[in-house]
Design an enzyme around this catalytic site. Structure first.
Site, PDB file in Angstrom:
ATOM      1  N   ILE A  68      31.680  32.639  96.801  1.00 19.07           N
ATOM      2  CA  ILE A  68      32.464  31.720  97.227  1.00 19.07           C
ATOM      3  C   ILE A  68      31.653  30.387  97.606  1.00 19.07           C
ATOM      4  CG2 ILE A  68      34.092  30.731  98.963  1.00 19.07           C
ATOM      5  CD1 ILE A  68      35.138  33.713  99.152  1.00 19.07           C
ATOM      6  N   ASP A  86      18.133  31.425 107.623  1.00 18.37           N
ATOM      7  CA  ASP A  86      19.039  32.375 108.499  1.00 18.37           C
ATOM      8  C   ASP A  86      20.210  31.616 109.500  1.00 18.37           C
ATOM      9  OD1 ASP A  86      20.234  34.043 110.055  1.00 18.37           O
ATOM     10  OD2 ASP A  86      18.288  35.074 110.683  1.00 18.37           O
ATOM     11  N   TYR A 101      33.060  44.257 110.582  1.00 20.65           N
ATOM     12  CA  TYR A 101      33.616  43.318 110.032  1.00 20.65           C
ATOM     13  C   TYR A 101      35.088  43.077 110.527  1.00 20.65           C
ATOM     14  CZ  TYR A 101      35.016  40.948 105.713  1.00 20.65           C
ATOM     15  OH  TYR A 101      35.255  39.819 104.870  1.00 20.65           O
TER      16      TYR A 101
END
Length: 272
Positions: free
Chosen positions: A17, A63, A154
């Protein structure tokens, strides 16, 4: 919000994406810093974008769960293109399945899927308030509105990402800060298939739960949906329209929805 002539940072931009967003933004006339933990992937996407739209992108390794790394991306954008107008908090990880997830598993998921959004907003929103405008796009997941079979890390962090985006919208939406939250189901990226490739039965179930629930979309289609939502300044971006109906059913009868999810899980994960 028109993105032409705007300066954007896209995290998790080394593919999927994020890579599609970078390409779509450049096609609309934006300038982009493409950031990814995989620096080579970020630079590759930037090079591909520049091949079509010269001078539109730079790639950087970062990061983005680290505040100093986000600040470095902001500084890079400012030096290359100007002040940041758009921030796409798109980087994410799938996380470990089950209650066996360790403290470090939870810390990593919280840092990448949630705190990275918070830290970026802490740096950018004060600047945007001074300028009177800015746009924050959070990539969460349909799992943040519904849930995720298999991975608590998640599901929980994506719920939290939706909650943080909502809070930003409510708190700053009348002060020039636009906020949208992207909540797709299956998108044809490496992240979708990590569970299936893990060898863990719960990971396999996690992937199959998503692929069984609806069409697996290509990243370019999702990027188109994001820019269309930004043009309308719409908060909730649902590339899979059926997610809205699922969310309504959940809210209408929570217990019935939970029973249905347990049945769905049982079909994917015998013995669950």
């Amino acid at each position: 919000m028109k993105v032409a002539q705007k300066v954007a940072i896209v995290t998790g931009g080394g593919g999927g994406i994020g890579g599609a967003l970078a390409a779509r933004l450049a096609a609309e006339g934006a300038k982009i810093v493409v950031a990814d933990l995989d620096e080579a992937a970020a630079r590759s996407v930037a090079a591909s974008v520049n091949a079509e739209h010269p001078g539109s992108a730079v790639g950087a390794g970062a990061d983005v769960s680290d505040t100093s790394a986000i600040q470095q991306l902001i500084s890079l954008a400012e030096s290359e293109f100007g002040p940041v107008d758009l921030y796409f908090a798109n980087a994410g990880i799938s996380g470990a399945p089950g209650l066996e997830a360790t403290e470090s598993d939870w810390d990593l998921s919280i840092d990448v899927n949630l705190r990275a959004h918070i830290r970026a907003a802490q740096l950018l929103v004060p600047q945007w308030l001074d300028r009177g405008e800015g746009y924050f796009v959070s990539t969460a997941s349909a799992a943040g509105l519904l849930t995720q079979i298999g991975s608590a890390t998640y599901s929980v962090t994506k719920h939290a990402a939706v909650g943080f985006a909502e809070w930003l919208n409510v708190t700053y939406g009348d002060r020039g800060i636009r906020v949208s939250c992207l909540c797709p189901m299956g998108v044809n990226t490496k992240l979708l298939y990590e569970g299936e490739e893990s060898g863990d039965v719960r990971g396999v179930a996690a992937t199959r739960a998503v692929t069984a629930a609806g069409e697996v979309l290509e990243p370019a289609q999702v990027a188109d949906d994001v820019l269309a939502a930004m043009d309308e300044e719409r908060f909730l971006i649902l590339p899979h329209a059926e997610v809205l109906e699922m969310y309504r059913r959940k809210g209408a009868d929570y217990d019935r929805w939970l029973r249905g999810m347990r049945r769905f899980q049982a079909g994917l994960l015998p013995g669950a």
